[in-house]
Design an enzyme around this catalytic site. Sequence first.
Site, short mmCIF file in Angstrom:
data_model
loop_
_atom_site.label_atom_id
_atom_site.label_comp_id
_atom_site.label_asym_id
_atom_site.label_seq_id
_atom_site.Cartn_x
_atom_site.Cartn_y
_atom_site.Cartn_z
N ASP A 44 0.86 -1.18 0.00
CA ASP A 44 0.00 0.00 0.00
C ASP A 44 0.90 1.23 0.00
O ASP A 44 2.13 1.12 -0.03
CB ASP A 44 -0.95 0.01 1.19
CG ASP A 44 -2.33 0.54 0.80
OD1 ASP A 44 -2.41 1.73 0.41
OD2 ASP A 44 -3.31 -0.22 0.85
N HIS B 184 -2.53 3.14 -4.63
CA HIS B 184 -2.04 2.62 -3.35
C HIS B 184 -0.61 2.08 -3.51
O HIS B 184 -0.25 1.05 -2.94
CB HIS B 184 -2.96 1.52 -2.81
CG HIS B 184 -4.28 2.04 -2.31
ND1 HIS B 184 -4.42 2.72 -1.13
CD2 HIS B 184 -5.52 2.00 -2.85
CE1 HIS B 184 -5.69 3.06 -0.94
NE2 HIS B 184 -6.38 2.64 -1.99
N GLU C 67 -9.64 2.92 -5.79
CA GLU C 67 -9.38 4.28 -5.32
C GLU C 67 -8.28 5.01 -6.08
O GLU C 67 -7.51 5.78 -5.50
CB GLU C 67 -9.07 4.27 -3.82
CG GLU C 67 -10.25 3.76 -2.99
CD GLU C 67 -10.01 3.84 -1.49
OE1 GLU C 67 -10.98 4.05 -0.76
OE2 GLU C 67 -8.85 3.69 -1.06
#
Length: 773
Positions: free
Chosen positions: A203, A278, A343
């Site tokens: 991440d 990420h 995202e």
Amino acid sequence: MKPIKTLFFLLAIALIGCAEKEHPSFTEADLVLIPQPKSLELHSGSFEITPETQFVIAEDSLEVLTGILNDLLVRSAGFTLGVTSEKTSNSIQLKRNDTLESEAYSLKVTNEKVTLGANSKLGFVYGLETIRQLLPKEIESTSEVSDLALYIPNVSIDDAPQYPYRGSHLDVSRHFFGKEYIKKHLDRMAFLKLNTFHFHLVDDQGWRIEIKKYPKLTEVGGFRVDQENKHWNARTPNDPDDEATFGGFYTQEDIKEIVAYAKEKGIRVIPEIEMPAHVMSAIAAYPWLSCKEEPIAVPSGGVWPITDIYCAGKESTFEFLEDVLTEVMELFPGEYIHAGGDEATKTDWETCPHCQKRMREEGLANTGELQSYFMKRIEKFLSAHNRTLIGWDEILEGGLPQKATVMSWRGFEGGWEATKAGHDVIMTPVSHMYFDYYQGSPDYEPVAFNAFLPLEKVYAFSPVVDSMSVEQKKHVLGGQANLWSEYIPTEAHSEYMLFPRLTAAAEVLWSPEEKQDWQNYAQRVRKMMQRFDVMDINYAKSAFAIQPESEIDLETGKITVALQSEFPETEIHYALDDAELTSGSSVYEVPITIDSTTLVKAAVFENGKQMGDAMNKFFDFHQAVAKPVTYKFDYNANYASTGATALVDVLRGSKYFEDGRWQGWINNPAVVTIDLQELKYVQQVVVGTLEEQGTGIYFPEEVKVEVSQDRANFQQVAQTTRDYQPNPGAKIENFKLDFEAQQAQYIRVSIQPLSKTPKGGGAWLFVDEILVN
């Protein structure tokens, strides 16, 4: 009766008593099994494990499974069971049963022997874990227990899982957890018959897996600047040249050990290698992976929006990812590779010449389709290596890769859509499966993500949706509990967030729906907690916590306080003011009524023992209760609490800013005037405030009190200031302003928000009560 007959009669009675003593019987209440088996019959009698008991196995490959019990026995009882292939009494027999499904098992316990049948290693694992739960909890002890009676109740069990995918996810990127903790977690997964470990290795805040071709991924990407003293979302950006010391990673040898250990427990491990977003930890190591190719640092906390993502236009990006995935596939032999896909803010793609060229060449209409191209290309690479790509439900946007499996997290909708298109789905909605959420009142809980997921709601989870067709439901593989670690810095905290909620997830994914019953489960999990004590699991007792509901009648000034806990049928005791709270305190039966300043203490008690934290709720009746209030600046409509009297209703807020007790202001101070309706002597004002820096809520910078007898002429009587201080959690603070006693009818309180926040932007101001004494 003649003497000889009397002798035989007494002898018979003695023999019966002896037999009962040797093979005691159990009740259904004694059986604490989670998850609940598909079919269970309890019979009289029991089987005793002794040093002479042996495992009987028909295949040498099953011998390794004897460690599931022997590893416990050697520590708690001081002996292990021998292994033989010859049938004998006083034995635990593992027998192959080809008629059973792959994860199913059958268990038959009599006074003479235990027979466990299965068609696979998994089935034997689950059967042995059931035997483990049937044995007394002391078998979990790490030191020898004297006079340990190892009886297994005589039962007949036929069992099989409801869903083939029963997952537990750990995020080791935001906070790193060592190899031994991961293995401990795998043990507990097997105990609960969970079969899939989702290993979130990559991440923005850390790259945790060694990739030999790209050593900087762990050398640089595995560490960040230590800002642990600040709230996750209030941490400031790091400079690439700052010293980064906080983090860690797994070597490839560590990974091999974890994967092998999981395999012994019947658990597959799915690695997650995030893309295209990420991945700031990777870009910090190799800036050429991004569109801008500018040096960045591994962030220490929350990042939003996520704009530093892989460049989708450069071939070098895909060469890098294929190299990484090749090494990952060598370490993880299972079918699935999780590639993230969530995202991604694609603003850099919109201006990047490489990405724009890719879009023209591929005929892509927008950056959403470019992300679809990205994920489809990765899926094709994985498919060529006989692997299946899993992605979060954002991979639906722009077109789903042909053979991808969708992990639906933003709700059930993404999973519904994917099953309609014929794709397999794993349901993991935030509403039921995000274990980084609070499980009890934030006043008594460690800091967590600002949402609630109590135990009962986890137990209400089902991965299928009623509106799905029969064909769609076939594509629902199961579900998964996710623990993200932004707010979880330690292993003990991780355990606290997982247990007992993981037991609820395990049961609803394993047990048939008709066997799922909250009342019954609640009784079993309360007893299972006693085993967790022996297992040294730092589980939460939040379901025992008192949940008060308070209401005020502004006409009479009386408050009613209703008490309950999440667990049903609990015994609540309460005490008022200075009285000590004990098992002898008053038993709560009806709501408590109070009309003066009172401290209410309450807790759940079982067998005279307090369960969980005690509630301490202070109701302070002050001179301004229920008096008229006017505002110079309106409070925000989203944080209005109960309206104009909210700041003078005695009812205080919790550390959860959305609990309905807080009034909030943004870009304005709170300037509040209270009319006492007559002249009164006053000498103190107390302002209750909240701070949670991660959500932009800060303590005030200044509080000022003015008084007046006629509302026309105000005189300042008190003022206090407070400088900004880093705060990693949620905190309530009462600003007390004392002044010389004087008569006043009107009290004006001006509360100034923090003028400059560390990350820029406006500061929210939250107030729950203004007390006038």
